[in-house]
Design a protein around this motif. Structure first.
Motif, short mmCIF file in Angstrom:
data_model
loop_
_atom_site.label_atom_id
_atom_site.label_comp_id
_atom_site.label_asym_id
_atom_site.label_seq_id
_atom_site.Cartn_x
_atom_site.Cartn_y
_atom_site.Cartn_z
N VAL A 1 -42.51 -3.70 -21.01
CA VAL A 1 -42.21 -5.08 -20.62
C VAL A 1 -41.02 -5.06 -19.66
O VAL A 1 -39.98 -4.49 -19.98
CB VAL A 1 -41.88 -5.95 -21.85
N VAL B 1 -44.82 -12.60 -21.42
CA VAL B 1 -44.76 -12.39 -22.86
C VAL B 1 -43.37 -12.69 -23.40
O VAL B 1 -42.38 -12.63 -22.68
CB VAL B 1 -45.14 -10.93 -23.26
N THR C 1 -33.35 -5.32 -25.56
CA THR C 1 -33.76 -6.15 -24.43
C THR C 1 -32.68 -6.36 -23.37
O THR C 1 -32.93 -7.03 -22.38
CB THR C 1 -34.25 -7.52 -24.91
N TYR D 1 -36.19 -2.67 -18.72
CA TYR D 1 -37.53 -2.55 -19.31
C TYR D 1 -37.36 -2.18 -20.78
O TYR D 1 -36.39 -1.53 -21.16
CB TYR D 1 -38.34 -1.45 -18.63
N SER E 1 -48.02 -3.13 -28.80
CA SER E 1 -48.74 -4.27 -28.22
C SER E 1 -48.66 -5.50 -29.09
O SER E 1 -48.60 -6.62 -28.59
CB SER E 1 -50.20 -3.90 -27.93
N ILE F 1 -41.04 -11.24 -26.74
CA ILE F 1 -41.01 -10.03 -27.55
C ILE F 1 -40.63 -10.39 -28.98
O ILE F 1 -39.58 -11.00 -29.21
CB ILE F 1 -40.03 -9.01 -26.97
N THR G 1 -42.48 -9.74 -18.43
CA THR G 1 -43.87 -9.61 -18.01
C THR G 1 -44.37 -8.19 -18.24
O THR G 1 -43.61 -7.22 -18.14
CB THR G 1 -44.04 -9.95 -16.51
N LEU G 2 -45.67 -8.10 -18.56
CA LEU G 2 -46.32 -6.80 -18.67
C LEU G 2 -46.61 -6.29 -17.26
O LEU G 2 -46.48 -7.03 -16.28
CB LEU G 2 -47.62 -6.93 -19.46
N ASN H 1 -46.20 -6.59 -30.58
CA ASN H 1 -44.89 -7.22 -30.42
C ASN H 1 -44.70 -7.91 -29.07
O ASN H 1 -43.69 -8.55 -28.85
CB ASN H 1 -43.78 -6.19 -30.62
N ALA H 2 -45.66 -7.77 -28.17
CA ALA H 2 -45.62 -8.43 -26.87
C ALA H 2 -46.58 -9.61 -26.95
O ALA H 2 -47.79 -9.47 -26.82
CB ALA H 2 -46.02 -7.47 -25.76
#
Length: 112
Positions: free
Chosen positions: A3, A48, A79, A83, A88, A50, A41-42, A90-91
């Motif tokens: 992320v 997203v 965070t 990055y 997945s 977190i 963002t992914l 958790n996003a």
């Protein structure tokens, strides 16, 4: 999932982590990048938020019941980095997509 962080907030847990206070049996390895709450963002551009409580890879129930759970910045970088890598689950995709990004963190903190 990787992320790209666009928003992060200071959580009181970050202050505990900074002091080395943790509920985990192992101490926090320092230096550690702090930050529990975040949004971004992914790689495909999906926005997203977190969810910072991370369970074991094989855990399939409420991650807070996992004996090996941890929070971002206790065992892995948090965070406040550019990055962050999270499982997945958790996003969490942001819906609706027109929600103002600055509000994402408030939604997440209210949900927890």
């Amino acid at each position: 999932m990787r992320v790209k962080i666009s928003h992060a907030s200071l959580n009181r847990h970050d202050l505990f982590s900074l002091r080395g206070i943790t509920a985990q049996p192992e101490p926090i390895p320092f230096p550690m990048i702090l930050g529990n709450d975040g949004a971004g963002t992914l790689e495909d551009g999906t926005p997203v938020v977190i969810y910072p409580v991370i369970g074991s890879d094989d855990w399939r129930d409420d991650e807070t019941l996992d004996p090996r759970w941890h929070i971002l910045s206790e065992r892995v970088a948090g965070t406040f980095a550019d990055y962050v890598a999270v499982p997945s689950r958790n996003a969490i995709p942001v819906v609706p997509h027109n929600l103002i990004r600055a509000n994402w963190l408030m939604v997440l903190m209210g949900w927890r």
